[in-house]
Design an enzyme around this catalytic site. Sequence first.
Site, PDB file in Angstrom:
ATOM      1  N   HIS A  26      -8.550  21.825  18.698  1.00 41.76           N
ATOM      2  CA  HIS A  26      -7.458  22.698  18.236  1.00 41.76           C
ATOM      3  C   HIS A  26      -7.199  23.852  19.203  1.00 41.76           C
ATOM      4  O   HIS A  26      -7.267  25.023  18.849  1.00 41.76           O
ATOM      5  CB  HIS A  26      -7.735  23.242  16.830  1.00 41.76           C
ATOM      6  CG  HIS A  26      -7.807  22.185  15.781  1.00 41.76           C
ATOM      7  ND1 HIS A  26      -7.906  22.467  14.442  1.00 41.76           N
ATOM      8  CD2 HIS A  26      -7.823  20.835  15.881  1.00 41.76           C
ATOM      9  CE1 HIS A  26      -7.964  21.341  13.764  1.00 41.76           C
ATOM     10  NE2 HIS A  26      -7.914  20.334  14.620  1.00 41.76           N
ATOM     11  N   GLU A 131       3.669  17.750  10.316  1.00 41.54           N
ATOM     12  CA  GLU A 131       4.855  18.525   9.980  1.00 41.54           C
ATOM     13  C   GLU A 131       5.623  19.027  11.197  1.00 41.54           C
ATOM     14  O   GLU A 131       5.067  19.205  12.278  1.00 41.54           O
ATOM     15  CB  GLU A 131       4.486  19.707   9.081  1.00 41.54           C
ATOM     16  CG  GLU A 131       3.637  20.776   9.735  1.00 41.54           C
ATOM     17  CD  GLU A 131       3.275  21.884   8.751  1.00 41.54           C
ATOM     18  OE1 GLU A 131       3.819  23.003   8.892  1.00 41.54           O
ATOM     19  OE2 GLU A 131       2.451  21.627   7.851  1.00 41.54           O
ATOM     20  N   TYR A 141       3.480  29.811   8.033  1.00 44.45           N
ATOM     21  CA  TYR A 141       3.720  28.389   7.783  1.00 44.45           C
ATOM     22  C   TYR A 141       2.641  27.718   6.932  1.00 44.45           C
ATOM     23  O   TYR A 141       2.642  26.508   6.789  1.00 44.45           O
ATOM     24  CB  TYR A 141       3.963  27.675   9.117  1.00 44.45           C
ATOM     25  CG  TYR A 141       5.255  28.143   9.719  1.00 44.45           C
ATOM     26  CD1 TYR A 141       6.458  27.592   9.328  1.00 44.45           C
ATOM     27  CD2 TYR A 141       5.279  29.230  10.583  1.00 44.45           C
ATOM     28  CE1 TYR A 141       7.661  28.076   9.804  1.00 44.45           C
ATOM     29  CE2 TYR A 141       6.469  29.728  11.067  1.00 44.45           C
ATOM     30  CZ  TYR A 141       7.668  29.147  10.677  1.00 44.45           C
ATOM     31  OH  TYR A 141       8.851  29.650  11.140  1.00 44.45           O
TER      32      TYR A 141
END
Length: 220
Positions: A26, A131, A141
Amino acid sequence: DLSNPNAADPNSEQVILEVEQPYSNHNGGQITFGPDGYLYIAFGDGGAGGDPQGNGQNLSTILGSIIRIDVDNPEDEMNYGIPDDNPFAGNTEGYKKEIYAYGLRNPWRFSFDPETELLWAADVGQNEYEEINIIENGTNYGWNIMEGLHCYQPSSNCDTAGLTMPVWEYDHSVGRSVTGGFVYRGHSAQEIYGEYIYADFVSGRIWAFAFLGNPTNRLL
């Protein structure tokens, strides 16, 4: 070529920003200048799975966010400045002033539409959903409260107040790792003009997403 007197000084590199990365995954996936001249950088939530450190909703870290900085006007002994209209510019609560938008898991590629200047970003999902977001100044978000349009933690009846929903999601029956693309503004393929072209790294599928009016998504 160090023998070339006109070559750049190899010692002239300047570190703009360093961020501690707690896990190996990530790391986010984009760095680019926006139409406003500021530098935008995407950071993942720090890694592992499920955001164990809660970085997505933690405004005291830039992990799990897209930041926006001014590299032309450094300030406060930093190698960059903070744009005056960043959402947390000038705050005294300890929030990171670099943050432009947050609540992201691992934004893997973003781009500006050269016509509308909208900022499009793809955010890789956790267990079930991928998404697409249109990123706006100061927006949250949802990660890790939500995954896509669905509650993640807790798995039901989560508090969605103040969260911005994605403009599109898909589940893991069609792909498992979204890769953000670009709004097409070329001239050779009018049938996709103005549509957001993106893909999935695992399934290899490529889609065209039309946002205006009734959103439509079609496989290319």
